[in-house]
Design a protein around this motif. Structure first.
Motif, PDB file in Angstrom:
ATOM      1  N   ASN A  45      42.808  36.938  44.301  1.00 49.37           N
ATOM      2  CA  ASN A  45      43.226  35.934  45.262  1.00 49.37           C
ATOM      3  C   ASN A  45      42.242  35.987  46.440  1.00 49.37           C
ATOM      4  OD1 ASN A  45      44.427  34.471  47.355  1.00 49.37           O
ATOM      5  ND2 ASN A  45      46.504  35.045  46.759  1.00 49.37           N
ATOM      6  N   ALA A  46      41.257  35.115  46.402  1.00 50.98           N
ATOM      7  CA  ALA A  46      40.200  35.158  47.418  1.00 50.98           C
ATOM      8  C   ALA A  46      40.730  34.829  48.804  1.00 50.98           C
ATOM      9  CB  ALA A  46      39.077  34.196  47.036  1.00 50.98           C
ATOM     10  N   ALA A  47      41.796  34.025  48.866  1.00 52.02           N
ATOM     11  CA  ALA A  47      42.347  33.651  50.166  1.00 52.02           C
ATOM     12  C   ALA A  47      42.931  34.849  50.890  1.00 52.02           C
ATOM     13  CB  ALA A  47      43.409  32.567  49.999  1.00 52.02           C
ATOM     14  N   LEU A  48      43.560  35.751  50.153  1.00 53.27           N
ATOM     15  CA  LEU A  48      44.133  36.957  50.743  1.00 53.27           C
ATOM     16  C   LEU A  48      43.183  38.150  50.675  1.00 53.27           C
ATOM     17  CD1 LEU A  48      47.887  36.998  49.558  1.00 53.27           C
ATOM     18  CD2 LEU A  48      46.970  36.340  51.793  1.00 53.27           C
ATOM     19  N   GLY A  49      42.252  38.107  49.746  1.00 55.41           N
ATOM     20  CA  GLY A  49      41.376  39.261  49.554  1.00 55.41           C
ATOM     21  C   GLY A  49      42.050  40.367  48.785  1.00 55.41           C
ATOM     22  N   LEU A  50      42.983  39.995  47.892  1.00 52.55           N
ATOM     23  CA  LEU A  50      43.736  40.968  47.099  1.00 52.55           C
ATOM     24  C   LEU A  50      43.750  40.541  45.638  1.00 52.55           C
ATOM     25  CD1 LEU A  50      46.857  41.439  49.416  1.00 52.55           C
ATOM     26  CD2 LEU A  50      45.148  43.213  48.892  1.00 52.55           C
ATOM     27  N   ALA A  51      43.738  41.512  44.739  1.00 53.47           N
ATOM     28  CA  ALA A  51      43.927  41.217  43.321  1.00 53.47           C
ATOM     29  C   ALA A  51      45.388  40.859  43.070  1.00 53.47           C
ATOM     30  CB  ALA A  51      43.525  42.414  42.471  1.00 53.47           C
ATOM     31  N   TYR A  52      45.612  39.866  42.223  1.00 53.12           N
ATOM     32  CA  TYR A  52      46.975  39.589  41.784  1.00 53.12           C
ATOM     33  C   TYR A  52      47.518  40.804  41.043  1.00 53.12           C
ATOM     34  CZ  TYR A  52      46.214  34.652  42.904  1.00 53.12           C
ATOM     35  OH  TYR A  52      45.962  33.467  43.557  1.00 53.12           O
ATOM     36  N   GLU A  53      48.827  40.931  41.011  1.00 54.55           N
ATOM     37  CA  GLU A  53      49.429  42.084  40.340  1.00 54.55           C
ATOM     38  C   GLU A  53      49.183  42.070  38.836  1.00 54.55           C
ATOM     39  OE1 GLU A  53      51.938  44.765  41.483  1.00 54.55           O
ATOM     40  OE2 GLU A  53      50.501  44.525  43.102  1.00 54.55           O
ATOM     41  N   ALA A  54      49.105  40.871  38.234  1.00 57.17           N
ATOM     42  CA  ALA A  54      48.899  40.792  36.785  1.00 57.17           C
ATOM     43  C   ALA A  54      48.418  39.397  36.413  1.00 57.17           C
ATOM     44  CB  ALA A  54      50.188  41.121  36.032  1.00 57.17           C
ATOM     45  N   PRO A  64      52.726  34.398  38.771  1.00 55.37           N
ATOM     46  CA  PRO A  64      53.161  34.048  40.130  1.00 55.37           C
ATOM     47  C   PRO A  64      53.439  35.299  40.958  1.00 55.37           C
ATOM     48  CG  PRO A  64      54.277  32.683  38.516  1.00 55.37           C
ATOM     49  CD  PRO A  64      53.528  33.730  37.740  1.00 55.37           C
ATOM     50  N   PRO A  65      52.756  35.449  42.085  1.00 53.94           N
ATOM     51  CA  PRO A  65      52.887  36.699  42.842  1.00 53.94           C
ATOM     52  C   PRO A  65      54.206  36.778  43.601  1.00 53.94           C
ATOM     53  CG  PRO A  65      51.436  35.178  43.994  1.00 53.94           C
ATOM     54  CD  PRO A  65      51.772  34.536  42.684  1.00 53.94           C
ATOM     55  N   ARG A  66      54.897  37.889  43.419  1.00 57.64           N
ATOM     56  CA  ARG A  66      56.073  38.210  44.223  1.00 57.64           C
ATOM     57  C   ARG A  66      55.718  39.214  45.312  1.00 57.64           C
ATOM     58  NH1 ARG A  66      60.013  42.074  44.390  1.00 57.64           N
ATOM     59  NH2 ARG A  66      59.180  43.221  42.599  1.00 57.64           N
ATOM     60  N   ARG A  67      54.739  40.059  45.010  1.00 52.62           N
ATOM     61  CA  ARG A  67      54.311  41.081  45.960  1.00 52.62           C
ATOM     62  C   ARG A  67      52.906  41.538  45.595  1.00 52.62           C
ATOM     63  NH1 ARG A  67      57.649  46.490  43.854  1.00 52.62           N
ATOM     64  NH2 ARG A  67      56.508  46.668  41.882  1.00 52.62           N
ATOM     65  N   TYR A  68      52.297  42.266  46.511  1.00 62.68           N
ATOM     66  CA  TYR A  68      51.039  42.976  46.295  1.00 62.68           C
ATOM     67  C   TYR A  68      51.267  44.407  46.766  1.00 62.68           C
ATOM     68  CZ  TYR A  68      48.983  38.266  46.092  1.00 62.68           C
ATOM     69  OH  TYR A  68      48.689  36.958  45.773  1.00 62.68           O
ATOM     70  N   ARG A  69      50.974  45.384  45.910  1.00 60.96           N
ATOM     71  CA  ARG A  69      51.210  46.786  46.262  1.00 60.96           C
ATOM     72  C   ARG A  69      49.943  47.449  46.796  1.00 60.96           C
ATOM     73  NH1 ARG A  69      53.121  48.997  40.726  1.00 60.96           N
ATOM     74  NH2 ARG A  69      51.729  47.276  40.109  1.00 60.96           N
ATOM     75  N   ALA A  70      50.137  48.346  47.754  1.00 66.37           N
ATOM     76  CA  ALA A  70      49.012  49.107  48.285  1.00 66.37           C
ATOM     77  C   ALA A  70      48.365  49.950  47.197  1.00 66.37           C
ATOM     78  CB  ALA A  70      49.481  49.993  49.437  1.00 66.37           C
ATOM     79  N   MET A  71      49.168  50.526  46.331  1.00 66.27           N
ATOM     80  CA  MET A  71      48.625  51.342  45.246  1.00 66.27           C
ATOM     81  C   MET A  71      47.721  50.517  44.350  1.00 66.27           C
ATOM     82  SD  MET A  71      49.073  51.858  41.713  1.00 66.27           S
ATOM     83  CE  MET A  71      50.761  51.387  41.305  1.00 66.27           C
ATOM     84  N   ALA A  72      48.118  49.272  44.050  1.00 63.78           N
ATOM     85  CA  ALA A  72      47.302  48.416  43.195  1.00 63.78           C
ATOM     86  C   ALA A  72      45.989  48.067  43.878  1.00 63.78           C
ATOM     87  CB  ALA A  72      48.079  47.157  42.830  1.00 63.78           C
ATOM     88  N   CYS A  73      46.037  47.799  45.179  1.00 61.53           N
ATOM     89  CA  CYS A  73      44.817  47.519  45.930  1.00 61.53           C
ATOM     90  C   CYS A  73      43.893  48.735  45.914  1.00 61.53           C
ATOM     91  CB  CYS A  73      45.161  47.120  47.359  1.00 61.53           C
ATOM     92  SG  CYS A  73      43.731  46.693  48.379  1.00 61.53           S
ATOM     93  N   ALA A  74      44.462  49.921  46.088  1.00 60.28           N
ATOM     94  CA  ALA A  74      43.658  51.146  46.078  1.00 60.28           C
ATOM     95  C   ALA A  74      43.011  51.364  44.717  1.00 60.28           C
ATOM     96  CB  ALA A  74      44.524  52.335  46.462  1.00 60.28           C
ATOM     97  N   ARG A  75      43.751  51.114  43.652  1.00 59.14           N
ATOM     98  CA  ARG A  75      43.170  51.280  42.313  1.00 59.14           C
ATOM     99  C   ARG A  75      42.024  50.302  42.080  1.00 59.14           C
ATOM    100  NH1 ARG A  75      47.522  52.686  37.563  1.00 59.14           N
ATOM    101  NH2 ARG A  75      48.425  54.570  38.485  1.00 59.14           N
ATOM    102  N   GLN A  76      42.184  49.069  42.557  1.00 56.80           N
ATOM    103  CA  GLN A  76      41.093  48.106  42.437  1.00 56.80           C
ATOM    104  C   GLN A  76      39.885  48.551  43.268  1.00 56.80           C
ATOM    105  OE1 GLN A  76      40.803  44.469  41.167  1.00 56.80           O
ATOM    106  NE2 GLN A  76      41.989  45.481  39.558  1.00 56.80           N
ATOM    107  N   LEU A  77      40.145  49.101  44.447  1.00 61.00           N
ATOM    108  CA  LEU A  77      39.056  49.629  45.273  1.00 61.00           C
ATOM    109  C   LEU A  77      38.307  50.711  44.521  1.00 61.00           C
ATOM    110  CD1 LEU A  77      37.438  50.150  47.858  1.00 61.00           C
ATOM    111  CD2 LEU A  77      39.390  51.447  48.733  1.00 61.00           C
ATOM    112  N   PHE A  78      39.030  51.607  43.863  1.00 57.70           N
ATOM    113  CA  PHE A  78      38.365  52.630  43.062  1.00 57.70           C
ATOM    114  C   PHE A  78      37.546  52.006  41.941  1.00 57.70           C
ATOM    115  CE2 PHE A  78      38.543  54.678  38.906  1.00 57.70           C
ATOM    116  CZ  PHE A  78      37.695  55.739  39.144  1.00 57.70           C
ATOM    117  N   ALA A  79      38.135  51.059  41.207  1.00 56.91           N
ATOM    118  CA  ALA A  79      37.473  50.498  40.034  1.00 56.91           C
ATOM    119  C   ALA A  79      36.143  49.846  40.396  1.00 56.91           C
ATOM    120  CB  ALA A  79      38.389  49.494  39.339  1.00 56.91           C
TER     121      ALA A  79
END
Length: 374
Positions: A45-54, A64-79
């Motif tokens: 999601n380029a508008a938010l700067g976050l990966a969708y959950e799935a 359809p996004p219901r939430r974005y988790r910090a853990m998921a963002c951190a894992r994407q940062l690692f990847a």
């Protein structure tokens, strides 16, 4: 979301066409050419700067996004740090700080809503561990002082705020750290060990040696099933306990693969050798190589679901043990990868029970493939 599939759909999902994912090099190529582009493109999601959950398995349309988790963002940062894409990693690092850092109480919110506002505000050890893990890798690769500062600050906060009164750390606390929501659990502690190993390597700070030793001793005292050497999900004696084969393989890699003296000093290494054998004997299907979700203390399968992360941990543990993984690589590729991505989970019978592709899974693929040799 559980996506129940018919056998016909299951069989249609898995052909790899001309792809032969039967070597470590082929797995890495699939990851670079198929998996990562999803999360730079339709999964982001380029508008938010976050990966969708799935995303959906066929066309990669975001669920359809219901939430974005910090853990998921951190894992994407690692990847993306691990892949050397520091430009995308920098965006994720800024998003992690912008959306999830609790500037009033300290620590990290569990999630934000579809618009980026704090949603689940509890302080979760699993989340904090992944923040340290991702920041350690990003700091080491980028040299960014802010990343070093965040991993140090978060590590200190974990020690100070998550203590259960002894050496064990609570799994979840209220937003202001004033109430315990969940007492110690194995999984957050394992990922904290992983995070502190990464932090030790990134910083060279001997404080992480002390932290790892204390953590390893607390796990050895509370979670080890002595007859098998396995590390249980709950402290021993807790009702409803279970042993997860994937976690035995994961602990085996972290302890014996890292060769960090803390695990040997805590008495974990010998038991984990037996735990590997117990998990392999009772938790791996001899015909398909599929790793089940859970067994009981006698080795009886109590959850036959085969999730992709457990398969990746089995591969990593085989390499750590010195066993040739080539046959298992081929079986893994055939059952869990396809030309649009991967299958998140199958039943014991082989049916797809979760087809959508979460943004958290590339972390598992990357860490496993890094351990494989050609």
């Amino acid at each position: 979301m559980q996506d129940q599939q018919t056998n016909a759909q299951s069989n249609a999902q898995t052909p790899l066409q001309a792809m032969r994912l039967d070597s470590a090099a082929a797995l890495r190529a699939h990851y670079a050419d198929v998996v990562l582009p999803i999360w730079r493109g339709p999964g982001f999601n380029a508008a938010l700067g976050l990966a969708y959950e799935a995303v959906a398995p066929h066309d990669h349309a975001p669920l359809p996004p219901r939430r974005y988790r910090a853990m998921a963002c951190a894992r994407q940062l690692f990847a993306f740090t691990d892949a050397g894409d520091l430009a995308h990693a920098a965006t994720l690092f800024e998003s992690l700080r912008h959306y999830f850092l609790d500037r009033r109480n300290g620590g990290w919110f569990y999630s934000v809503d579809a618009h980026g506002a704090p949603l689940e505000r509890q302080k979760d050890l699993y989340t904090h561990a992944f923040v340290v893990f991702a920041c350690a890798h990003y700091a080491k690769r980028s040299g960014l002082s802010d990343a070093f500062a965040l991993l140090d600050e978060t590590s200190r906060l974990i020690e100070a705020r998550f203590s259960s009164g002894g050496d064990l750390l609570n799994a979840a606390l209220a937003e202001d750290f004033g109430a315990t929501l969940e007492t110690p659990l194995q999984n957050p502690l394992m990922h904290l060990a992983e995070a502190w190993l990464a932090a030790r390597e990134a910083t060279g700070d001997a404080a992480y040696d002390r932290r790892l030793l204390q953590l390893a001793r607390s796990v050895a005292d509370a979670f080890v099933h002595a007859p098998s050497g396995s590390i249980a999900e709950l402290p021993m004696g807790a009702p409803g306990n279970r042993l997860e084969p994937g976690h035995q393989f994961e602990w085996y890699f972290l302890a014996l693969g890292s060769r960090h003296e803390a695990f040997e000093a805590a008495g974990l290494n010998e038991g984990l050798g037996r735990a590997f054998e117990f998990a392999q004997r009772h938790g791996v299907d001899p015909d398909t190589g599929g790793v089940c979700a859970a067994i009981d203390e006698s080795g009886r399968v109590i959850d036959g679901t085969q999730r992709i992360w457990a398969q990746t941990e089995y591969l990593r543990a085989l390499v750590t043990r010195g066993d040739a993984p080539s046959g298992q690589i081929a079986r893994f590729g055939e059952r869990f990868l396809h030309d649009k991505g991967w299958v998140e989970a199958r039943s014991a019978q082989g049916d797809i029970v979760r087809a959508e592709m979460p943004s958290t899974t590339p972390y598992h693929l990357a860490t496993s493939y890094a351990a494989l040799t050609d």
